[in-house]
Design an enzyme around this catalytic site. Structure first.
Site, PDB file in Angstrom:
ATOM      1  N   GLU A  40       0.881  -1.166   0.000  1.00  0.00           N
ATOM      2  CA  GLU A  40       0.000   0.000   0.000  1.00  0.00           C
ATOM      3  C   GLU A  40       0.922   1.220   0.000  1.00  0.00           C
ATOM      4  O   GLU A  40       1.821   1.299   0.845  1.00  0.00           O
ATOM      5  CB  GLU A  40      -0.869  -0.016   1.267  1.00  0.00           C
ATOM      6  CG  GLU A  40      -1.926   1.040   1.214  1.00  0.00           C
ATOM      7  CD  GLU A  40      -2.795   1.099   2.474  1.00  0.00           C
ATOM      8  OE1 GLU A  40      -2.792   0.144   3.270  1.00  0.00           O
ATOM      9  OE2 GLU A  40      -3.459   2.131   2.640  1.00  0.00           O
ATOM     10  N   ARG A 271       5.871 -13.288   9.615  1.00  0.00           N
ATOM     11  CA  ARG A 271       6.472 -12.005   9.267  1.00  0.00           C
ATOM     12  C   ARG A 271       7.844 -11.876   9.913  1.00  0.00           C
ATOM     13  O   ARG A 271       8.150 -12.515  10.910  1.00  0.00           O
ATOM     14  CB  ARG A 271       5.565 -10.855   9.689  1.00  0.00           C
ATOM     15  CG  ARG A 271       5.242 -10.802  11.182  1.00  0.00           C
ATOM     16  CD  ARG A 271       4.500  -9.510  11.547  1.00  0.00           C
ATOM     17  NE  ARG A 271       3.454  -9.174  10.611  1.00  0.00           N
ATOM     18  CZ  ARG A 271       3.387  -7.997   9.966  1.00  0.00           C
ATOM     19  NH1 ARG A 271       4.279  -7.066  10.160  1.00  0.00           N
ATOM     20  NH2 ARG A 271       2.408  -7.748   9.147  1.00  0.00           N
ATOM     21  N   LYS A 281       4.141   0.668  10.136  1.00  0.00           N
ATOM     22  CA  LYS A 281       4.203   1.907   9.355  1.00  0.00           C
ATOM     23  C   LYS A 281       3.692   3.093  10.155  1.00  0.00           C
ATOM     24  O   LYS A 281       4.187   4.202  10.006  1.00  0.00           O
ATOM     25  CB  LYS A 281       3.360   1.757   8.096  1.00  0.00           C
ATOM     26  CG  LYS A 281       4.185   1.420   6.879  1.00  0.00           C
ATOM     27  CD  LYS A 281       3.325   1.516   5.646  1.00  0.00           C
ATOM     28  CE  LYS A 281       3.466   0.250   4.830  1.00  0.00           C
ATOM     29  NZ  LYS A 281       2.344   0.019   3.933  1.00  0.00           N
TER      30      LYS A 281
HETATM   31  P1  ATP Z   1       0.136  -1.392   6.868  1.00  0.00           P
HETATM   32  O1  ATP Z   1      -0.893  -2.491   6.862  1.00  0.00           O
HETATM   33  O2  ATP Z   1       0.354  -0.724   8.186  1.00  0.00           O
HETATM   34  O3  ATP Z   1       0.021  -0.461   5.743  1.00  0.00           O
HETATM   35  P2  ATP Z   1       1.960  -3.400   5.972  1.00  0.00           P
HETATM   36  O4  ATP Z   1       3.324  -3.596   6.515  1.00  0.00           O
HETATM   37  O5  ATP Z   1       0.997  -4.507   6.046  1.00  0.00           O
HETATM   38  O6  ATP Z   1       1.515  -2.097   6.683  1.00  0.00           O
HETATM   39  P3  ATP Z   1       1.574  -3.405   3.139  1.00  0.00           P
HETATM   40  O7  ATP Z   1       2.016  -2.371   2.184  1.00  0.00           O
HETATM   41  O8  ATP Z   1       0.141  -3.697   3.234  1.00  0.00           O
HETATM   42  O9  ATP Z   1       2.121  -2.906   4.502  1.00  0.00           O
HETATM   43  O10 ATP Z   1       2.409  -4.751   2.948  1.00  0.00           O
HETATM   44  C1  ATP Z   1       2.806  -5.235   1.704  1.00  0.00           C
HETATM   45  C2  ATP Z   1       3.212  -6.678   1.787  1.00  0.00           C
HETATM   46  O11 ATP Z   1       4.302  -6.846   2.672  1.00  0.00           O
HETATM   47  C3  ATP Z   1       2.113  -7.572   2.312  1.00  0.00           C
HETATM   48  O12 ATP Z   1       2.031  -8.692   1.445  1.00  0.00           O
HETATM   49  C4  ATP Z   1       2.569  -7.976   3.671  1.00  0.00           C
HETATM   50  O13 ATP Z   1       2.122  -9.264   4.004  1.00  0.00           O
HETATM   51  C5  ATP Z   1       4.069  -7.916   3.565  1.00  0.00           C
HETATM   52  N1  ATP Z   1       4.689  -7.614   4.844  1.00  0.00           N
HETATM   53  C6  ATP Z   1       4.419  -6.565   5.649  1.00  0.00           C
HETATM   54  N2  ATP Z   1       5.153  -6.615   6.778  1.00  0.00           N
HETATM   55  C7  ATP Z   1       5.931  -7.724   6.704  1.00  0.00           C
HETATM   56  C8  ATP Z   1       6.918  -8.332   7.558  1.00  0.00           C
HETATM   57  N3  ATP Z   1       7.251  -7.784   8.726  1.00  0.00           N
HETATM   58  N4  ATP Z   1       7.504  -9.475   7.150  1.00  0.00           N
HETATM   59  C9  ATP Z   1       7.187 -10.017   5.967  1.00  0.00           C
HETATM   60  N5  ATP Z   1       6.273  -9.501   5.113  1.00  0.00           N
HETATM   61  C10 ATP Z   1       5.642  -8.369   5.458  1.00  0.00           C
HETATM   62 MG    MG Z   2      -1.150  -4.077   5.133  1.00  0.00          MG
END
Ligand code: ATP
Ligand code: MG
Length: 583
Positions: A40, A271, A281
């Site tokens: 995102e 994760r 974030k």
């Molecule tokens: P938010 O939901 O706060 O915006 P987010 O970290 O989930 O943050 P996204 O941009 O939705 O951000 O994540 C993009 C991809 O990265 C998703 O497929 C998510 O599963 C993966 N991802 C996010 N954080 C981690 C992590 N700590 N380890 C591995 N993969 C991650």
């Molecule tokens: Mg997310």
């Protein structure tokens, strides 16, 4: 350290079996395998995202399939073009080349809308007019079933009409929502008539004011995957409970339909979480917005941009991803393990240089015994202790030198194998020197150290044996720079941004655990002249960032804020894990 995966992780094993069975086409067809990274664009990427990118890209590459970069831009309020740009740059830097053009979820809004209309027609979705708080209150909990909305059984025509008017912008934010009509009694809370669309009257960074309704994550995500032909939708463990909904939406679209849409398979993995960091974030944004750091790319941040600016290489992050592996168990990775990866990479690849971070003057009193005080000798020195391909360079040596302030003690203990009155040390690749005197200022700070040198030790080599056949020895070797030719530099030394292993765990506020000493700026450092610009002996890094080991000090990289007058070096990591000792 190898970059290859030795054992196949559970996702690879699953895909192998799918291919053999012909899950996605002809048995044996590997190239259908399609993965994606769906960020995102509401912030910079962090190291956890790097793990996800490398996993998805690695799988696509391994099977000869496709890796898609798709922006999940379904929330117009928080998203920005600058984040899109930074994310693309980071993914590229990691070496994860994507298939074709970058995709945007917003490109599929029309298609998703049409499918939502289909669901309404099939009686599988309805417009609810209750305030969102009421809807939330009616969801029930794990022990109690939810309550059905009074609008749940409204006529299909009514929902169709209202949904179209929602789309056209006839209502205010929150006045109406579209919900899936599933089961308010489901033990899985995600299936209790979840929201599919909400009204957001805001300008979207790509579609402008064209849309007044925006799809919710659960509705949108699987459809995006389906449209792109993604076979394996890999996500983190928190989405495990969402998987039934992911599947329900695709099946709802395919119900009573001749032409079925593609049904990707969602699989969850753990994760990446690293001690002494916070990868949310929301918290990273707070650090930036409130000025606790200089920006998203502050070298103390856990962002990819921050790590890059600190001097981390893409290779070290790939090594980390391999080292950590892909599992179903959430575990906290020690920050020391992350630091070991970059140490290992830079130890192999960084050329050695000399830089004195906190200089004190050292004068060689017998240098110009023949009236040639200004004499400068060029001393050859190897650029890498273990790898001859790095070649050698010549560094100037003369009467006026600087050494590290901490390498001199007025009254040193026996085991201090550095400089003190009457003691002899080797100046690396220079000469052996013996301290004869020193001066101090009014505050008792040493201002100058006087030494004699032994002309028989050129290059730092042992002098010949004396008359009785005895060879003199020294224990200490110091780094140094030549005063007249040294370059003045700023050095930024970073420590961990947080002092607690899990920031905010104790008080609930991560800011309480910020390390007040996470940045130390030394602005009077002196570095050898070869650092002024990239010489022919200096390796070129794939990302153009200049990285070095400053002997005895650590690994450093040139910061983009550097000017021709004043280079700035960021300390990437120390030579040894000093943190582990402290703990
Ligand atoms: P938010 O939901 O706060 O915006 P987010 O970290 O989930 O943050 P996204 O941009 O939705 O951000 O994540 C993009 C991809 O990265 C998703 O497929 C998510 O599963 C993966 N991802 C996010 N954080 C981690 C992590 N700590 N380890 C591995 N993969 C991650
Ligand atoms: Mg997310």
């Amino acid at each position: 350290m190898t970059e290859a995966v030795e054992t196949r992780h559970f996702i690879q094993q699953m895909i192998d079996a799918d291919i053999e069975r012909g899950q996605w086409g002809q048995p044996g067809d590997r190239s259908v395998i399609t993965t994606r990274f769906p960020p995102e664009p509401n912030g910079f990427l962090h190291i956890g995202h790097a793990k996800s990118i490398l996993l998805n890209h690695g799988i696509a590459k391994e099977y000869g399939g496709r890796f898609i970069l798709r922006f999940d831009d379904t929330n117009p309020v928080k998203e920005e073009q600058t984040f899109v740009d930074s994310i693309k740059h980071d993914v590229e830097w990691l070496g994860a080349d994507w298939d074709g053009e970058v995709r945007f979820a917003s490109d599929y809004f029309e298609q998703m809308y049409d499918w939502a209309v289909e669901l309404i027609r099939k009686g599988l979705a309805y417009v609810d007019e209750q305030p969102v708080e009421d809807i939330r209150a009616q969801r029930g909990n794990l022990k109690e079933p939810g309550k059905e909305s009074p609008y749940r059984d409204r006529p299909v025509e009514e929902s169709l009409d209202l949904f179209e008017r929602m789309k056209n912008g006839e209502f205010g934010n929150g006045e109406k929502v579209l919900r899936a009509r599933i089961d308010m009694g489901s033990p899985n809370m995600n299936l209790r008539d979840p929201l599919m669309y909400r009204i957001v009257n805001a300008t979207h960074h790509r579609t402008g004011d064209a849309w007044h309704i925006y799809p919710m994550y659960d509705w949108a995500h699987g459809l995006e995957d389906s449209i792109e032909g993604v076979t394996n939708s890999l996500c983190t463990l928190e989405f495990e409970d969402h998987r039934p909904l992911y599947d329900w939406f695709i099946e709802a679209i395919n119900k009573d339909r001749d032409e079925k849409i593609h049904h990707p398979r969602q699989t969850e993995f753990s994760r990446l979480a690293i001690s002494y960091t916070n990868m949310s974030k929301r918290y990273m944004k707070q650090l930036v917005d409130e000025g606790h750091v200089s920006g998203w790319d502050d070298p103390r941040m856990i962002t990819i941009a921050g790590f890059r600016r600190r001097g981390y290489t893409a290779r070290s992050l790939r090594m980390l991803a391999t080292d950590v592996g892909v599992t179903k168990f959430n575990a906290l990775v020690d920050m020391g393990r992350v630091e070991n990866m970059i140490r290992e990479d830079l130890n192999e690849r960084a050329p050695r240089r000399m830089g004195v971070l906190d200089p004190v003057k050292l004068t060689i009193t017998n240098w110009g015994e023949h009236g040639d005080d200004d004499r400068v000798e060029m001393m050859p020195v190897a650029n890498h202790p273990k790898d001859e391909s790095f070649g050698t360079r010549e560094i100037p040596f003369g009467k006026d030198l600087y050494i590290e302030r901490e390498d001199f003690m007025e009254d040193p203990p026996k085991k201090f194998f550095r400089l003190g009155p009457g003691r002899e040390v080797r100046l690396r690749a220079g000469y052996w020197v013996t301290c004869t005197d020193y001066t101090k200022d009014a505050d008792g700070k040493v201002t100058e150290i006087f030494c004699t040198y032994d002309p028989q030790t050129r290059g730092g080599n042992n002098p010949p044996p004396d008359a009785e056949g005895k060879v003199r020895k020294v224990k200490g070797t110091l780094h140094w720079v030549h005063g007249p030719s040294a370059i003045r530099a700023e050095v930024r030394q970073f420590d961990r941004l947080y002092m607690a292993e899990r920031p905010g765990k104790k008080t609930g506020n991560h800011l309480d655990d910020l390390n007040p000493d996470s940045l130390e700026v030394l602005d009077g450092a002196l570095v050898e002249p070869s650092l002024a610009s990239r010489g022919p002996d200096e390796p070129e890094w794939e990302d153009g960032i200049r990285r070095f080991q400053f002997e005895r000090q650590g690994y450093f990289c040139l910061d983009p804020d550097s000017t021709s007058e004043k280079p700035i070096f960021n300390r990437t990591v120390t030579l040894k894990d000093s943190w582990a000792k402290q703990q």
